[in-house]
Design a protein around this motif. Structure first.
Motif, PDB file in Angstrom:
ATOM      1  N   THR A   1      -9.774   3.133   2.787  1.00  0.00           N
ATOM      2  CA  THR A   1      -8.805   2.754   3.806  1.00  0.00           C
ATOM      3  C   THR A   1      -8.235   4.012   4.457  1.00  0.00           C
ATOM      4  O   THR A   1      -7.977   5.001   3.767  1.00  0.00           O
ATOM      5  CB  THR A   1      -7.655   1.934   3.181  1.00  0.00           C
ATOM      6  N   VAL A   2      -8.058   3.975   5.776  1.00  0.00           N
ATOM      7  CA  VAL A   2      -7.418   5.071   6.497  1.00  0.00           C
ATOM      8  C   VAL A   2      -6.146   4.533   7.140  1.00  0.00           C
ATOM      9  O   VAL A   2      -6.162   3.480   7.789  1.00  0.00           O
ATOM     10  CB  VAL A   2      -8.348   5.659   7.575  1.00  0.00           C
ATOM     11  N   ALA A   3      -5.047   5.241   6.953  1.00  0.00           N
ATOM     12  CA  ALA A   3      -3.767   4.860   7.550  1.00  0.00           C
ATOM     13  C   ALA A   3      -3.305   5.970   8.487  1.00  0.00           C
ATOM     14  O   ALA A   3      -3.375   7.150   8.136  1.00  0.00           O
ATOM     15  CB  ALA A   3      -2.721   4.617   6.474  1.00  0.00           C
ATOM     16  N   VAL A   4      -2.855   5.577   9.671  1.00  0.00           N
ATOM     17  CA  VAL A   4      -2.290   6.533  10.617  1.00  0.00           C
ATOM     18  C   VAL A   4      -0.945   5.996  11.090  1.00  0.00           C
ATOM     19  O   VAL A   4      -0.710   4.786  11.091  1.00  0.00           O
ATOM     20  CB  VAL A   4      -3.215   6.778  11.830  1.00  0.00           C
ATOM     21  N   GLY A   5      -0.050   6.909  11.470  1.00  0.00           N
ATOM     22  CA  GLY A   5       1.241   6.455  11.947  1.00  0.00           C
ATOM     23  C   GLY A   5       2.195   7.606  12.132  1.00  0.00           C
ATOM     24  O   GLY A   5       1.785   8.763  12.274  1.00  0.00           O
ATOM     25  N   ARG A   6       3.476   7.269  12.112  1.00  0.00           N
ATOM     26  CA  ARG A   6       4.509   8.271  12.361  1.00  0.00           C
ATOM     27  C   ARG A   6       5.700   8.038  11.442  1.00  0.00           C
ATOM     28  O   ARG A   6       6.136   6.902  11.258  1.00  0.00           O
ATOM     29  CB  ARG A   6       4.961   8.194  13.824  1.00  0.00           C
ATOM     30  N   LEU A   7       6.195   9.124  10.896  1.00  0.00           N
ATOM     31  CA  LEU A   7       7.420   9.091  10.098  1.00  0.00           C
ATOM     32  C   LEU A   7       8.561   9.628  10.949  1.00  0.00           C
ATOM     33  O   LEU A   7       8.375  10.533  11.764  1.00  0.00           O
ATOM     34  CB  LEU A   7       7.278   9.943   8.837  1.00  0.00           C
ATOM     35  N   SER A   8       9.749   9.054  10.757  1.00  0.00           N
ATOM     36  CA  SER A   8      10.930   9.500  11.482  1.00  0.00           C
ATOM     37  C   SER A   8      12.127   9.322  10.568  1.00  0.00           C
ATOM     38  O   SER A   8      12.485   8.195  10.219  1.00  0.00           O
ATOM     39  CB  SER A   8      11.105   8.691  12.765  1.00  0.00           C
ATOM     40  N   GLY A   9      12.725  10.453  10.173  1.00  0.00           N
ATOM     41  CA  GLY A   9      13.845  10.355   9.238  1.00  0.00           C
ATOM     42  C   GLY A   9      13.370   9.832   7.900  1.00  0.00           C
ATOM     43  O   GLY A   9      12.519  10.432   7.255  1.00  0.00           O
ATOM     44  N   ALA A  10      13.893   8.683   7.499  1.00  0.00           N
ATOM     45  CA  ALA A  10      13.542   8.115   6.196  1.00  0.00           C
ATOM     46  C   ALA A  10      12.726   6.837   6.317  1.00  0.00           C
ATOM     47  O   ALA A  10      12.642   6.056   5.379  1.00  0.00           O
ATOM     48  CB  ALA A  10      14.813   7.840   5.390  1.00  0.00           C
ATOM     49  N   THR A  11      12.110   6.612   7.498  1.00  0.00           N
ATOM     50  CA  THR A  11      11.282   5.433   7.684  1.00  0.00           C
ATOM     51  C   THR A  11       9.988   5.820   8.401  1.00  0.00           C
ATOM     52  O   THR A  11       9.857   6.927   8.928  1.00  0.00           O
ATOM     53  CB  THR A  11      11.999   4.343   8.509  1.00  0.00           C
ATOM     54  N   GLY A  12       9.048   4.895   8.432  1.00  0.00           N
ATOM     55  CA  GLY A  12       7.803   5.152   9.127  1.00  0.00           C
ATOM     56  C   GLY A  12       7.101   3.858   9.472  1.00  0.00           C
ATOM     57  O   GLY A  12       7.386   2.806   8.885  1.00  0.00           O
ATOM     58  N   THR A  13       6.200   3.925  10.450  1.00  0.00           N
ATOM     59  CA  THR A  13       5.397   2.768  10.842  1.00  0.00           C
ATOM     60  C   THR A  13       4.010   3.248  11.228  1.00  0.00           C
ATOM     61  O   THR A  13       3.817   4.407  11.604  1.00  0.00           O
ATOM     62  CB  THR A  13       5.999   2.014  12.044  1.00  0.00           C
ATOM     63  N   GLY A  14       3.044   2.336  11.146  1.00  0.00           N
ATOM     64  CA  GLY A  14       1.702   2.695  11.547  1.00  0.00           C
ATOM     65  C   GLY A  14       0.735   1.554  11.318  1.00  0.00           C
ATOM     66  O   GLY A  14       1.147   0.402  11.130  1.00  0.00           O
ATOM     67  N   THR A  15      -0.540   1.890  11.358  1.00  0.00           N
ATOM     68  CA  THR A  15      -1.588   0.894  11.156  1.00  0.00           C
ATOM     69  C   THR A  15      -2.600   1.437  10.154  1.00  0.00           C
ATOM     70  O   THR A  15      -2.755   2.653   9.997  1.00  0.00           O
ATOM     71  CB  THR A  15      -2.313   0.570  12.474  1.00  0.00           C
ATOM     72  N   TYR A  16      -3.292   0.526   9.504  1.00  0.00           N
ATOM     73  CA  TYR A  16      -4.345   0.917   8.582  1.00  0.00           C
ATOM     74  C   TYR A  16      -5.644   0.223   8.991  1.00  0.00           C
ATOM     75  O   TYR A  16      -5.633  -0.836   9.624  1.00  0.00           O
ATOM     76  CB  TYR A  16      -3.986   0.559   7.133  1.00  0.00           C
ATOM     77  N   THR A  17      -6.764   0.835   8.632  1.00  0.00           N
ATOM     78  CA  THR A  17      -8.081   0.258   8.850  1.00  0.00           C
ATOM     79  C   THR A  17      -8.885   0.419   7.571  1.00  0.00           C
ATOM     80  O   THR A  17      -9.023   1.542   7.060  1.00  0.00           O
ATOM     81  CB  THR A  17      -8.815   0.956  10.008  1.00  0.00           C
ATOM     82  N   ARG A  18      -9.411  -0.685   7.062  1.00  0.00           N
ATOM     83  CA  ARG A  18     -10.202  -0.657   5.838  1.00  0.00           C
ATOM     84  C   ARG A  18     -11.683  -0.659   6.189  1.00  0.00           C
ATOM     85  O   ARG A  18     -12.074  -1.145   7.254  1.00  0.00           O
ATOM     86  CB  ARG A  18      -9.835  -1.867   4.969  1.00  0.00           C
ATOM     87  N   VAL A  19     -12.508  -0.155   5.296  1.00  0.00           N
ATOM     88  CA  VAL A  19     -13.927   0.000   5.560  1.00  0.00           C
ATOM     89  C   VAL A  19     -14.610  -1.323   5.919  1.00  0.00           C
ATOM     90  O   VAL A  19     -15.594  -1.343   6.660  1.00  0.00           O
ATOM     91  CB  VAL A  19     -14.622   0.683   4.362  1.00  0.00           C
ATOM     92  N   ASP A  20     -14.078  -2.439   5.429  1.00  0.00           N
ATOM     93  CA  ASP A  20     -14.705  -3.737   5.711  1.00  0.00           C
ATOM     94  C   ASP A  20     -14.199  -4.374   7.009  1.00  0.00           C
ATOM     95  O   ASP A  20     -14.516  -5.525   7.299  1.00  0.00           O
ATOM     96  CB  ASP A  20     -14.490  -4.700   4.540  1.00  0.00           C
TER      97      ASP A  20
END
Length: 86
Positions: free
Chosen positions: A56-75
């Motif tokens: 699984t690969v996850a990309v996103g952004r952290l800001s302060g003490a929180t973060g959001t993003g998306t993940y993509t799994r091999v399947d």
């Protein structure tokens, strides 16, 4: 400075790959069971890890003490994640 993200983080994935992962960020390096990644001083992050035997690969952004993003799994499973620093 990238060290502003140092600490223990909880990453919560939703959707088809729902689950929770715990990780530690230190000096821009993300370490977690079954995976690792990097976060930049601006907060953009990328991590690769294995969940239930699936890469699984996850990309996103952290800001302060929180973060959001998306993940993509091999399947092809994709979804959102959120993070919070404890």
């Amino acid at each position: 400075s990238v060290s502003r993200f140092d600490g223990r983080w909880t990453f919560i994935a939703a959707g088809c790959g729902a689950g929770t992962k715990f990780g530690v960020i230190s000096g821009g390096a993300i370490s977690s069971s079954g995976g690792s990644g990097r976060v930049s001083s601006g907060g953009s992050m990328r991590a690769s890890f294995t969940v239930f035997g699936k890469a699984t690969v996850a990309v996103g952004r952290l800001s302060g003490a929180t973060g959001t993003g998306t993940y993509t799994r091999v399947d092809g499973c994709k979804g959102p994640w959120t993070a919070i620093r404890k």
